[in-house]
Motif scaffolding. Structure first.
Motif, PDB file in Angstrom:
ATOM      1  N   THR A 188     -14.037  -5.857  -7.647  1.00  0.00           N
ATOM      2  CA  THR A 188     -14.141  -6.110  -8.756  1.00  0.00           C
ATOM      3  C   THR A 188     -14.372  -5.532 -10.040  1.00  0.00           C
ATOM      4  OG1 THR A 188     -13.977  -8.460  -7.953  1.00  0.00           O
ATOM      5  CG2 THR A 188     -14.006  -8.413 -10.232  1.00  0.00           C
ATOM      6  N   GLY A 194     -18.533  -3.518  -4.202  1.00  0.00           N
ATOM      7  CA  GLY A 194     -17.789  -4.385  -4.839  1.00  0.00           C
ATOM      8  C   GLY A 194     -16.291  -4.363  -5.231  1.00  0.00           C
ATOM      9  N   LEU A 204      -4.869 -14.122   0.808  1.00  0.00           N
ATOM     10  CA  LEU A 204      -5.069 -12.124   0.254  1.00  0.00           C
ATOM     11  C   LEU A 204      -4.442 -12.034  -0.943  1.00  0.00           C
ATOM     12  CD1 LEU A 204      -5.539  -9.192   1.762  1.00  0.00           C
ATOM     13  CD2 LEU A 204      -3.199  -9.239   1.564  1.00  0.00           C
ATOM     14  N   ALA A 206      -6.528 -10.332  -3.952  1.00  0.00           N
ATOM     15  CA  ALA A 206      -6.107  -8.252  -3.968  1.00  0.00           C
ATOM     16  C   ALA A 206      -4.949  -8.457  -4.702  1.00  0.00           C
ATOM     17  CB  ALA A 206      -6.204  -8.421  -2.082  1.00  0.00           C
ATOM     18  N   PRO A 207      -4.530  -7.214  -5.016  1.00  0.00           N
ATOM     19  CA  PRO A 207      -5.388  -6.062  -5.571  1.00  0.00           C
ATOM     20  C   PRO A 207      -6.999  -6.642  -6.271  1.00  0.00           C
ATOM     21  CG  PRO A 207      -3.662  -5.982  -6.789  1.00  0.00           C
ATOM     22  CD  PRO A 207      -3.739  -7.073  -5.794  1.00  0.00           C
ATOM     23  N   ALA A 225      -8.155   3.407  -0.644  1.00  0.00           N
ATOM     24  CA  ALA A 225      -8.950   3.686   0.115  1.00  0.00           C
ATOM     25  C   ALA A 225      -9.928   3.480  -1.567  1.00  0.00           C
ATOM     26  CB  ALA A 225     -10.028   4.669   1.073  1.00  0.00           C
ATOM     27  N   THR A 282     -11.851  -0.161  -2.412  1.00  0.00           N
ATOM     28  CA  THR A 282     -12.998  -0.541  -2.222  1.00  0.00           C
ATOM     29  C   THR A 282     -14.647  -0.247  -1.662  1.00  0.00           C
ATOM     30  OG1 THR A 282     -11.741  -2.515  -2.226  1.00  0.00           O
ATOM     31  CG2 THR A 282     -13.709  -3.525  -1.971  1.00  0.00           C
ATOM     32  N   VAL A 317       0.673  -1.582   0.365  1.00  0.00           N
ATOM     33  CA  VAL A 317       0.403   0.098   0.087  1.00  0.00           C
ATOM     34  C   VAL A 317       0.951   1.251   0.694  1.00  0.00           C
ATOM     35  CG1 VAL A 317      -1.524   1.434   1.653  1.00  0.00           C
ATOM     36  CG2 VAL A 317      -1.928  -1.100   1.260  1.00  0.00           C
ATOM     37  N   TYR A 344     -15.522 -11.121 -19.865  1.00  0.00           N
ATOM     38  CA  TYR A 344     -16.377 -10.174 -18.400  1.00  0.00           C
ATOM     39  C   TYR A 344     -17.407  -9.174 -18.764  1.00  0.00           C
ATOM     40  CZ  TYR A 344     -11.630  -7.684 -18.454  1.00  0.00           C
ATOM     41  OH  TYR A 344     -10.800  -7.367 -18.877  1.00  0.00           O
ATOM     42  N   TRP A 387     -12.879  -3.344   3.554  1.00  0.00           N
ATOM     43  CA  TRP A 387     -11.836  -3.602   3.471  1.00  0.00           C
ATOM     44  C   TRP A 387     -10.251  -2.839   3.609  1.00  0.00           C
ATOM     45  CZ3 TRP A 387     -13.143  -7.754   5.431  1.00  0.00           C
ATOM     46  CH2 TRP A 387     -14.372  -8.666   5.087  1.00  0.00           C
ATOM     47  N   ILE A 388      -9.959  -2.043   4.100  1.00  0.00           N
ATOM     48  CA  ILE A 388      -9.262  -0.816   3.547  1.00  0.00           C
ATOM     49  C   ILE A 388      -7.999  -1.356   4.965  1.00  0.00           C
ATOM     50  CG2 ILE A 388      -9.027   1.129   3.258  1.00  0.00           C
ATOM     51  CD1 ILE A 388     -11.195   0.229   0.953  1.00  0.00           C
ATOM     52  N   ASP A 429      -9.496 -15.275 -11.064  1.00  0.00           N
ATOM     53  CA  ASP A 429     -10.593 -14.745 -11.784  1.00  0.00           C
ATOM     54  C   ASP A 429     -10.329 -13.850 -12.818  1.00  0.00           C
ATOM     55  OD1 ASP A 429     -10.900 -17.609 -10.999  1.00  0.00           O
ATOM     56  OD2 ASP A 429     -13.049 -16.889 -10.077  1.00  0.00           O
ATOM     57  N   MET A 430      -9.871 -12.724 -12.044  1.00  0.00           N
ATOM     58  CA  MET A 430     -10.338 -11.485 -12.846  1.00  0.00           C
ATOM     59  C   MET A 430      -8.556 -11.228 -13.805  1.00  0.00           C
ATOM     60  SD  MET A 430     -12.781  -9.890 -13.326  1.00  0.00           S
ATOM     61  CE  MET A 430     -12.726  -8.435 -14.187  1.00  0.00           C
ATOM     62  N   THR A 448      -7.599  -3.780   9.078  1.00  0.00           N
ATOM     63  CA  THR A 448      -8.450  -4.324   7.759  1.00  0.00           C
ATOM     64  C   THR A 448      -9.395  -3.574   8.143  1.00  0.00           C
ATOM     65  OG1 THR A 448      -7.536  -5.895   7.285  1.00  0.00           O
ATOM     66  CG2 THR A 448      -9.294  -5.121   6.035  1.00  0.00           C
TER      67      THR A 448
HETATM   68  C1  LIG Z   1      -7.576  -7.859   4.363  1.00  0.00           C
HETATM   69  C2  LIG Z   1      -7.999  -7.454   2.788  1.00  0.00           C
HETATM   70  C3  LIG Z   1      -7.386  -5.834   2.767  1.00  0.00           C
HETATM   71  C4  LIG Z   1      -8.175  -5.250   1.603  1.00  0.00           C
HETATM   72  N1  LIG Z   1      -7.190  -4.117   1.115  1.00  0.00           N
HETATM   73  C5  LIG Z   1      -8.359  -2.964   0.564  1.00  0.00           C
HETATM   74  C6  LIG Z   1      -7.472  -2.085   0.410  1.00  0.00           C
HETATM   75  O1  LIG Z   1      -6.057  -1.415   1.390  1.00  0.00           O
HETATM   76  N2  LIG Z   1      -7.924  -1.127  -0.384  1.00  0.00           N
HETATM   77  C7  LIG Z   1      -9.151  -1.399  -0.793  1.00  0.00           C
HETATM   78  O2  LIG Z   1      -9.181  -0.529  -1.593  1.00  0.00           O
HETATM   79  N3  LIG Z   1      -9.501  -2.641  -1.368  1.00  0.00           N
HETATM   80  C8  LIG Z   1      -8.787  -3.931  -0.578  1.00  0.00           C
HETATM   81  N4  LIG Z   1      -8.855  -5.199   0.080  1.00  0.00           N
HETATM   82  C9  LIG Z   1     -10.227  -5.592  -1.010  1.00  0.00           C
HETATM   83  C10 LIG Z   1     -10.194  -6.134  -1.895  1.00  0.00           C
HETATM   84  O3  LIG Z   1      -9.055  -5.575  -3.225  1.00  0.00           O
HETATM   85  C11 LIG Z   1     -10.930  -6.967  -2.445  1.00  0.00           C
HETATM   86  O4  LIG Z   1     -11.659  -8.161  -1.448  1.00  0.00           O
HETATM   87  C12 LIG Z   1     -10.842  -7.274  -4.432  1.00  0.00           C
HETATM   88  O5  LIG Z   1     -11.151  -6.211  -5.343  1.00  0.00           O
HETATM   89  C13 LIG Z   1     -11.661  -8.724  -4.741  1.00  0.00           C
HETATM   90  O6  LIG Z   1     -13.512  -7.599  -4.411  1.00  0.00           O
HETATM   91  P1  LIG Z   1     -13.996  -7.898  -3.571  1.00  0.00           P
HETATM   92  O7  LIG Z   1     -13.795  -8.636  -2.701  1.00  0.00           O
HETATM   93  O8  LIG Z   1     -15.929  -7.230  -3.193  1.00  0.00           O
HETATM   94  O9  LIG Z   1     -15.106  -9.047  -4.012  1.00  0.00           O
HETATM   95  P2  LIG Z   1     -16.546  -9.348  -5.679  1.00  0.00           P
HETATM   96  O10 LIG Z   1     -16.479  -8.300  -6.658  1.00  0.00           O
HETATM   97  O11 LIG Z   1     -17.653  -9.440  -4.717  1.00  0.00           O
HETATM   98  O12 LIG Z   1     -15.908 -11.009  -6.235  1.00  0.00           O
HETATM   99  C14 LIG Z   1     -16.504 -11.896  -5.705  1.00  0.00           C
HETATM  100  C15 LIG Z   1     -16.556 -13.172  -6.578  1.00  0.00           C
HETATM  101  O13 LIG Z   1     -16.498 -12.453  -7.791  1.00  0.00           O
HETATM  102  C16 LIG Z   1     -16.351 -12.852  -8.927  1.00  0.00           C
HETATM  103  N5  LIG Z   1     -15.934 -11.696 -10.132  1.00  0.00           N
HETATM  104  C17 LIG Z   1     -16.685 -10.874 -10.149  1.00  0.00           C
HETATM  105  N6  LIG Z   1     -16.554 -10.543 -11.121  1.00  0.00           N
HETATM  106  C18 LIG Z   1     -16.594 -11.621 -11.704  1.00  0.00           C
HETATM  107  C19 LIG Z   1     -16.509 -10.915 -13.785  1.00  0.00           C
HETATM  108  N7  LIG Z   1     -16.633 -10.425 -14.526  1.00  0.00           N
HETATM  109  N8  LIG Z   1     -15.655 -12.470 -14.313  1.00  0.00           N
HETATM  110  C20 LIG Z   1     -15.720 -13.490 -13.161  1.00  0.00           C
HETATM  111  N9  LIG Z   1     -15.378 -13.240 -12.022  1.00  0.00           N
HETATM  112  C21 LIG Z   1     -15.888 -12.108 -11.135  1.00  0.00           C
HETATM  113  C22 LIG Z   1     -14.540 -12.032  -8.158  1.00  0.00           C
HETATM  114  O14 LIG Z   1     -13.721 -13.487  -9.229  1.00  0.00           O
HETATM  115  C23 LIG Z   1     -14.747 -13.120  -6.218  1.00  0.00           C
HETATM  116  O15 LIG Z   1     -13.947 -14.690  -7.160  1.00  0.00           O
HETATM  117  C24 LIG Z   1      -9.123  -5.585   0.953  1.00  0.00           C
HETATM  118  C25 LIG Z   1      -9.743  -6.521   0.532  1.00  0.00           C
HETATM  119  C26 LIG Z   1      -8.736  -7.449   1.903  1.00  0.00           C
HETATM  120  C27 LIG Z   1     -10.185  -9.082   2.326  1.00  0.00           C
END
Ligand SMILES: Cc1cc2nc3c(=O)[nH]c(=O)nc-3n(C[C@H](O)[C@H](O)[C@H](O)COP(=O)(O)OP(=O)(O)OC[C@H]3O[C@@H](n4cnc5c(N)ncnc54)[C@H](O)[C@@H]3O)c2cc1C
Length: 394
Positions: A139, A137, A368, A372-373, A131, A133, A97, A394, A165-166, A377-378, A219
């Motif tokens: 993704t 969602g 993790l 992340a990030p 910050a 996410t 980060v 996608y 999840w920041i 799959d993406m 987090t």
């Molecule tokens: C400990 C921790 C630290 C983190 N730190 C940060 C941070 O500092 N700053 C920040 O901004 N974020 C942070 N994150 C967030 C992290 O980047 C997200 O968890 C990650 O981007 C996935 O988003 P999501 O969890 O909302 O999953 P979702 O977007 O809900 O996805 C869920 C599932 O659906 C699948 N999916 C979704 N869309 C598609 C598609 N079009 N095709 C195929 N599969 C798909 C995904 O691959 C996944 O398997 C952190 C998360 C954690 C748990």
């Protein structure tokens, strides 16, 4: 991580990086003993002393300067992150980060922002959170972004929204908040702006989220309610924030790959140490063929992942195309980590569940970087389109 079993093949970073690797190892050996890593993991505390030591040794800023003219060399960043990932993993997550913050501030920060925030950041005297996410969602966050910032007549900005999840928001001083400031036109990534928000500002609430892993770094959920910041808080160009972030994504993926590579190596080394020491039926468990095969497969995957990380870092450092290599490195390293922690748990069997050993922490922490990030799959979706040249899936 006991004893730092040397990697299977000697690393070939050139003299300069070998020195850097040694320096990080020395700091980790001094500041982050296995006992201390375990205690902080159990207490869910951040290691301020280790962060300070890394800052004083110049490992947060690396080659970057306050003017924003010199950027940190990705080849150095991946070495630091691999070494931290193999031991105090949460600190590697923290530095992924910070390195992103350094990049954004150095590339887009105003003179005042570089003086006030980048300078202390390079020296490890402050930390930023990123910050982006949101609850709807991570993704496809640009499309679902609800956090909004509106400009008032006096030119100040008022930010409202929820980020989730920041990493490190409870212990950082500023958050780089990604907010929508105009309709998503011509595409979803347009109309988004970055703001440097002091985490003590009125209207900011930070709640730590209970998580299974990365216990050495908080987090958090970040609530922004009528948070007012002055025009000088905009980082970069109004409306082009997401594009600014996109330009750092190679680096972020590559750095995540390096941290995951470290986790893979840490688990592999811990498993190997255990396999040598643990006696069963009169001989070390490492004498059993099944365990040897698994650990050999880990060694192969780790070396392959490291080569991809190194190749991507080199391409990035030389200004060559690095997006495909960085994505491949992230996938290879996250798979190597997932597999190494699973095999490590098999080698240790019952002891794998013991909190006295680091394996259970590696097992938790490895999750993790499977999402992340960006989720693996993406990453595959991205490579399907860009590497294979097939229709977008996608
Ligand atoms: C400990 C921790 C630290 C983190 N730190 C940060 C941070 O500092 N700053 C920040 O901004 N974020 C942070 N994150 C967030 C992290 O980047 C997200 O968890 C990650 O981007 C996935 O988003 P999501 O969890 O909302 O999953 P979702 O977007 O809900 O996805 C869920 C599932 O659906 C699948 N999916 C979704 N869309 C598609 C598609 N079009 N095709 C195929 N599969 C798909 C995904 O691959 C996944 O398997 C952190 C998360 C954690 C748990």
């Amino acid at each position: 991580m006991r004893g730092h079993t040397p990697s299977v093949v000697p690393t070939d970073d050139g003299d300069e990086r070998a020195e850097l690797r040694t320096l990080v190892r020395q700091i980790v050996a001094r500041e982050a003993t296995p006992e201390r890593i375990r205690a902080l993991d159990e207490a869910e505390d951040f290691d301020y002393d280790l962060y300070r030591a890394l800052g004083e040794a110049g490992l947060i800023g690396l080659e970057a300067d306050t003017e924003g003219t010199e950027r940190a060399d990705p080849r150095s960043q991946v070495v630091v992150l691999e070494e931290l990932g193999a031991g105090p993993t949460s600190m590697a997550v923290c530095l992924v980060v910070q390195y992103m913050g350094v990049h954004l501030l150095a590339s887009h920060g105003s003179e005042a922002q570089r003086k006030q925030i980048l300078g202390p950041l390079l020296e490890g005297r402050t930390r930023v959170a990123f910050a982006m996410t949101e609850p709807d969602g991570g993704t496809d966050v640009a499309r679902v972004m609800r956090t909004k910032a509106a400009q008032r007549d006096d030119r100040s900005w008022v930010i409202n929204g929820v980020k989730t999840w920041i990493s490190g928001a409870a212990t950082a001083d500023h958050a780089i908040v990604v907010a929508r400031t105009a309709p998503p036109e011509p595409s979803a990534v347009d109309g988004i702006t970055l703001f440097l928000v002091p985490l003590e500002a009125r209207g900011v609430e930070v709640h730590e989220l209970p998580t299974m892993a990365i216990h050495g770094l908080d987090t958090c959920e970040v609530l922004l309610q009528d948070v007012t910041v002055d025009p000088g808080s905009v980082l970069g160009e109004v409306g082009r924030g997401f594009r600014q972030v996109l330009a750092t994504l190679n680096g972020e993926r590559l750095n995540a790959a390096a941290a995951a590579l470290g986790i893979a190596r840490g688990a592999y080394e811990a498993g190997l140490d255990y396999a040598r020491e643990r006696q069963a039926f009169g001989r070390p468990v490492g004498a059993f063929q099944t365990l040897q095969h698994r650990m050999v497969d880990d060694a192969v995957q780790i070396e392959a992942a490291r080569e991809l990380v190194r190749k991507a870092a080199r391409a990035d450092a030389l200004g060559e195309r690095a997006d495909l290599l960085s994505a491949m490195a992230k996938l290879a390293a996250s798979e190597a980590a997932t597999r190494a922690v699973d095999n490590g748990m098999r080698v240790m069997a019952g002891a794998g569940l013991s909190r006295e050993y680091a394996m259970q922490r590696y097992f938790r922490d490895a999750r993790l970087y499977t999402f992340a990030p960006l989720t693996d799959d993406m990453i595959r979706n991205y490579l399907g389109e860009r590497l294979l040249g097939l229709p977008r899936s996608y």
